[in-house]
Design a protein around this motif. Structure first.
Motif, mmCIF file in Angstrom:
data_model
loop_
_atom_site.group_PDB
_atom_site.id
_atom_site.type_symbol
_atom_site.label_atom_id
_atom_site.label_comp_id
_atom_site.label_asym_id
_atom_site.label_seq_id
_atom_site.Cartn_x
_atom_site.Cartn_y
_atom_site.Cartn_z
ATOM 1 N N THR A 177 13.770 10.975 6.788
ATOM 2 C CA THR A 177 13.240 12.293 7.468
ATOM 3 C C THR A 177 14.578 12.519 8.352
ATOM 4 N N PHE A 178 14.985 13.839 8.435
ATOM 5 C CA PHE A 178 15.989 14.274 9.403
ATOM 6 C C PHE A 178 14.853 14.887 10.524
ATOM 7 N N VAL A 179 15.510 14.583 11.745
ATOM 8 C CA VAL A 179 14.885 15.221 13.065
ATOM 9 C C VAL A 179 15.661 15.704 13.894
ATOM 10 N N ALA A 180 15.816 17.074 14.214
ATOM 11 C CA ALA A 180 16.576 17.842 14.725
ATOM 12 C C ALA A 180 15.672 18.283 16.527
ATOM 13 N N VAL A 181 16.588 18.312 17.332
ATOM 14 C CA VAL A 181 15.995 18.380 18.660
ATOM 15 C C VAL A 181 16.883 19.527 19.529
ATOM 16 N N GLY A 182 16.263 20.077 20.153
ATOM 17 C CA GLY A 182 17.063 21.200 21.104
ATOM 18 C C GLY A 182 16.034 21.718 22.252
ATOM 19 N N HIS A 183 16.162 22.986 22.454
ATOM 20 C CA HIS A 183 15.666 23.709 23.707
ATOM 21 C C HIS A 183 14.145 23.993 23.074
ATOM 22 N N ALA A 184 13.273 23.262 23.602
ATOM 23 C CA ALA A 184 11.757 23.436 23.472
ATOM 24 C C ALA A 184 11.455 23.307 21.624
ATOM 25 N N ALA A 185 12.267 22.381 21.267
ATOM 26 C CA ALA A 185 12.172 22.235 19.924
ATOM 27 C C ALA A 185 12.315 20.668 19.377
ATOM 28 N N ILE A 186 11.410 20.261 18.325
ATOM 29 C CA ILE A 186 11.639 19.199 17.546
ATOM 30 C C ILE A 186 11.371 19.440 16.257
ATOM 31 N N LEU A 187 12.244 19.617 15.191
ATOM 32 C CA LEU A 187 12.141 19.877 13.671
ATOM 33 C C LEU A 187 12.058 18.614 12.934
ATOM 34 N N THR A 188 11.468 18.754 11.738
ATOM 35 C CA THR A 188 11.628 17.479 11.040
ATOM 36 C C THR A 188 11.805 18.263 9.358
ATOM 37 N N SER A 189 12.274 17.275 8.441
ATOM 38 C CA SER A 189 12.653 17.804 7.207
ATOM 39 C C SER A 189 13.090 16.478 6.487
ATOM 40 N N THR A 203 8.728 23.765 28.215
ATOM 41 C CA THR A 203 10.076 23.358 29.100
ATOM 42 C C THR A 203 10.891 22.268 28.711
ATOM 43 N N LEU A 204 10.623 21.549 27.578
ATOM 44 C CA LEU A 204 11.076 20.545 26.970
ATOM 45 C C LEU A 204 12.526 20.663 26.753
ATOM 46 N N GLU A 205 13.719 20.070 26.930
ATOM 47 C CA GLU A 205 14.946 20.111 26.304
ATOM 48 C C GLU A 205 15.589 18.734 26.018
ATOM 49 N N VAL A 217 14.632 7.948 18.748
ATOM 50 C CA VAL A 217 14.600 8.048 19.846
ATOM 51 C C VAL A 217 15.393 9.143 20.585
ATOM 52 N N ALA A 218 14.678 10.111 21.111
ATOM 53 C CA ALA A 218 15.333 11.330 21.710
ATOM 54 C C ALA A 218 15.280 11.461 23.062
ATOM 55 N N VAL A 219 16.407 11.872 23.623
ATOM 56 C CA VAL A 219 16.942 12.171 25.196
ATOM 57 C C VAL A 219 17.289 13.506 25.561
ATOM 58 N N GLY A 220 17.064 13.928 26.670
ATOM 59 C CA GLY A 220 17.341 14.934 27.232
ATOM 60 C C GLY A 220 17.236 15.452 28.802
ATOM 61 N N LYS A 221 17.022 16.257 29.301
ATOM 62 C CA LYS A 221 17.038 16.890 30.695
ATOM 63 C C LYS A 221 16.138 15.905 31.328
ATOM 64 N N GLY A 223 16.288 12.946 32.618
ATOM 65 C CA GLY A 223 16.080 11.358 31.936
ATOM 66 C C GLY A 223 15.136 11.359 31.018
ATOM 67 N N THR A 224 14.735 12.443 30.339
ATOM 68 C CA THR A 224 13.545 12.467 29.277
ATOM 69 C C THR A 224 13.866 11.464 28.105
ATOM 70 N N ILE A 225 13.023 10.720 27.871
ATOM 71 C CA ILE A 225 12.908 9.751 26.770
ATOM 72 C C ILE A 225 12.076 9.608 26.023
ATOM 73 N N LEU A 226 11.881 10.261 24.585
ATOM 74 C CA LEU A 226 10.721 10.031 23.726
ATOM 75 C C LEU A 226 11.180 9.359 22.562
ATOM 76 N N THR A 227 9.945 8.607 21.937
ATOM 77 C CA THR A 227 10.173 7.847 20.661
ATOM 78 C C THR A 227 9.014 8.172 19.811
ATOM 79 N N SER A 228 9.333 7.980 18.376
ATOM 80 C CA SER A 228 8.579 8.388 17.551
ATOM 81 C C SER A 228 9.022 7.639 16.110
ATOM 82 N N VAL A 229 8.274 7.104 15.424
ATOM 83 C CA VAL A 229 8.248 6.394 14.271
ATOM 84 C C VAL A 229 8.290 7.317 13.060
ATOM 85 N N ASN A 230 7.825 8.527 13.108
ATOM 86 C CA ASN A 230 7.941 9.600 11.957
ATOM 87 C C ASN A 230 8.702 11.033 12.208
#
Length: 729
Positions: A177-189, A203-205, A217-221, A223-230
């Motif tokens: 899976t590709f995961v793209a992150v950005g301004h108020a965005a998480i996309l998968t493909s 408000t997530l960036e 593992v995604a990081v951002g403004k 100190g945000t840290i998120l994790t996901s297996v899928n």
């Protein structure tokens, strides 16, 4: 007192400065076109991303900057062929791919030779990854591109009716899976073509994402840290920082995230994070792993770590902005913020000197056998040698930005069109400039004064009293000027550079190297330009001090610095003899000079310090000096053995005592510093001490050994001395 080797840099932007110039005796017209970085090294433009591939690290950044390194320690500037900012670089499928502003895409097999590719878009590209046989690049306003080979790219731009497509800052591949992150965005493909938007807070960036150990593992403004297996279901994790996080990587054993103000976090699993000590306050933008970790950021910052825990700077740390430079009596002087003064004999290595003021210094010149520097609130200081400085009275409270010397006249310019003249540099008179614009720089040509300033202001005068405005052809602020070989050169905002044969007709040029404002310019065997973030550029040939320590030598910077600092003087005229063994007598000479401000101890050697060092011995005064400080103690039989070679273990003892006020470090050594230095080793406290200084004096070998019995050659000793006494990474 320990002198510190300086490179320079980041304060809030101040629009300032002048640069004076000393006109050489040559007459052939000369226009500066080819420039090299002199400080900070290897360069000072912001770096945004780094990758590892084909046995080398690659870093990219502003202005198309590219650097390569075989080990993350020694870095070489490369030519990318573009001037657009590069945002990210990745190595996959046997090639390096870099993306950046305005749809820029470059490819390279080795980091040295780069080819520009057609992206078909003008969107800024911020991230790139490889998976399932395809590269995927992402960027502003939903920009997505795919390529099987990094050469031919297809536009997969997202279309959103409402709201507009989000800007994407990072992309990673894992679990098919590709995961793209950005301004108020998480996309998968799964293929980079068809994308699914995942629900997120408005408000997530998120600015970076990586995959490792079965998890994204995604990081951002903030100190945000998120994790996901899928990539679909995400879990917030507790972050030990509120600093913005920019990038994250996985080594195979741990995650490392980097961000604002030098923030470095480490985690074994992406869930539990620990804040690590950082050697820099600079914002960090990229991090990678290639046997060791490398992180990059603002001001050309490059950090290195073998374990992700202990980090050291591999670039010279910026300090203060530099605003002006001058040369005279075989000495270069540059001045800057908070009273900064740096001195150099050849323009390669720079040593800080005390100015006696904390005022910003904006201009400096050499004339009438004296350096004169001017600055905030009318400050004027003078020096005969660039080392000792005295305060003078200017008669004005206006900021003074530049100063120059004519045949029999000093002339200073400053805020609100201020112009002052003086016959001796002590008594000053005010003149009418005819403008209220700030004047930042002034220079003397053959028979003409020329002042430059805000909004492209250029004024000329034959006598320093009556002034005529000229058309520069630019609205950019001009901060500094110089004159050489019948050519005026003015520099300013965003690397602006103008040239003129007469002060009235001007042609735009560019340094072609730095994206930073240039505040000062000086000539002397070529031009030296100085500016924001400690930038020092030169178009003069970089001629090494020693014929056997060339530019590509691993110890070049350290040898140049200890020579500039007076610690080493070579072995023979024009030679350093880098492969020669260092004797104990020579070690005493190096240490005595280093601990004595770069000078040999003065006074006769009246009493022999050891039984084998008679008063007539050429080493006597140096050995006596280091003995008196407690650095050298000799052998139990009362000898010093000056001709014996120095081992790495003995070197550690000498340096530890020298850096510890002549005393041995604490006797306890609970943690072995290297694999071959157990806690019981008699060298252990000293080796631990020099390894754990703020800037580590010793790094050991790649196999984590120290090899205390090995003898030291002069090239290796220059590394230790440069780190220990001049702060060179």
């Amino acid at each position: 007192m320990k002198k510190r080797f300086r490179s320079l840099s980041v304060l809030p932007l101040i629009l300032i400065c002048l640069v004076p110039m000393i006109s050489p005796e040559t007459s052939t017209a000369f226009i500066p076109t080819v420039w090299q970085w002199r400080d900070p090294l290897p360069q000072g433009n912001p770096l945004s991303s780094t990758a590892f591939g084909n046995g080398a690290f690659v870093a990219v950044g502003s202005g198309g900057m590219v650097l390569t390194s075989p080990n993350g320690i020694i870095w070489t500037l490369q030519t990318s062929g573009v001037t657009e900012d590069l945002s990210e670089v990745v190595f996959s499928n046997g090639i390096l791919v870099a993306v950046g502003k305005a749809g820029t895409i470059l490819t390279s097999p080795d980091g040295a030779a780069w080819t520009s590719r057609i992206s078909g878009v003008v969107d800024d590209l911020s991230g790139v990854a490889f998976g399932n046989g395809n590269f995927v690049a992402v960027g502003s306003l939903g920009a997505i591109l795919t390529s099987a080979d990094g050469v031919v790219w297809a536009n997969r731009k997202l279309t959103f009716n409402s709201p507009p497509a989000p800007s994407l800052f990072g992309v990673a591949f894992g679990n098919n899976t590709f995961v793209a992150v950005g301004h108020a965005a998480i996309l998968t493909s799964t293929d980079g073509v068809t994308w699914t938007s995942q629900p997120v807070e408005p408000t997530l960036e998120l600015t970076g994402v990586s995959f490792g150990s079965g998890s994204f593992v995604a990081v951002g403004k903030f100190g945000t840290i998120l994790t996901s297996v899928n990539g679909i279901t995400w879990t917030p994790q507790t972050s030990p920082t509120s600093q913005d996080l920019s990038a994250v990587t996985f080594s195979g054993a741990s995650f490392i995230a980097v961000g604002g103000s030098g923030t470095i976090l480490a985690s074994p699993n992406g869930v539990t994070w620990t804040l690590q000590a950082s050697p820099t306050p600079q914002d960090l933008s990229g991090v990678t792993f290639g046997g060791s970790f490398v992180a990059v950021g603002d001001g050309g910052t490059i950090l290195f770590s073998s374990d992700g825990v202990r980090w050291i700077a591999r670039s010279f740390e910026p300090a203060e902005w530099l605003f002006s430079a001058a040369s005279g009596n075989n000495t270069f002087v540059t001045v800057g913020a908070s009273g900064t003064i740096l001195k150099s004999s050849r323009g390669i290595s720079w040593i800080s000197r005390e100015s006696g003021t904390v005022d910003d210094l904006f201009g400096v010149l050499f004339g009438n056998n004296s350096f004169v520097a001017v600055g905030a609130s009318g400050a004027i200081i003078t020096s005969p040698d660039g080392v000792s400085w005295a305060s003078q009275q200017s008669g004005t409270a206006n900021d003074l930005f530049g100063v120059v010397r004519g045949e029999d006249l000093f002339l200073a310019v400053g805020a609100f069109g201020t112009i002052l003249t003086s016959a001796n540099g002590v008594s000053w008179a005010s003149q009418q400039s005819g403008t209220a614009n700030d004047l930042f720089g002034v220079v003397r040509g053959v028979d003409l004064f020329l002042a430059v300033g805000a909004s492209g202001t250029i004024l000329t005068s034959a006598n320093g009293v009556n002034w005529t405005p000229q058309s520069s052809g630019t609205d950019d602020d001009l901060f500094g000027a110089a004159f050489q070989d019948d050519t005026f050169v003015a520099v300013g905002a965003f690397g602006e550079m103008l040239t003129s044969p007469d002060g009235s007709s001007w042609t735009s040029q560019r340094s072609g190297l730095s994206v930073h404002h240039l505040f000062g310019l000086v000539s002397g065997g070529g031009f030296f330009g100085v500016g924001m973030e400690g930038t020092i550029l030169s178009n003069a040939p970089l001629t090494p001090t020693y014929g056997d320590i060339l530019l590509n030598h691993a110890a070049f910077n350290h040898v140049e610095a200890i020579s500039e600092g007076g610690i080493a003087k070579g072995c023979l005229p024009g030679l350093f003899c880098p492969g020669d063994l260092v004797t104990r007598g020579q070690m005493a000479v190096f240490l005595a000079r280093a601990l004595n401000g770069g000078a040999d101890p003065t006074g006769a050697c009246a009493v022999e310090p050891f039984s084998d060092i008679p008063v007539a011995d050429p080493f006597c005064s140096h050995v006596q000096f280091v003995k008196a400080l407690g650095v050298a103690r000799g052998f139990p039989d009362g000898t010093f053995k000056p001709l014996d070679s120095v081992s790495r273990g003995e070197m550690a003892i000498f340096l530890a005592r020298a850096l510890n006020g002549g005393a041995d470090p604490a006797a306890s050594c609970t943690t072995p510093p290297f694999a071959d230095i157990p806690a019981s080793n008699p060298f252990c406290p000293h080796i631990s001490f020099i390894k754990n200084t703020t800037l580590p004096v010793t790094l050991g070998f790649g196999d984590v050994t120290f090899r205390p019995a090995d003898t030291i050659i002069r090239a290796e000793m220059s590394l230790f001395l440069g780190r220990a006494f001049l702060g060179i990474p």
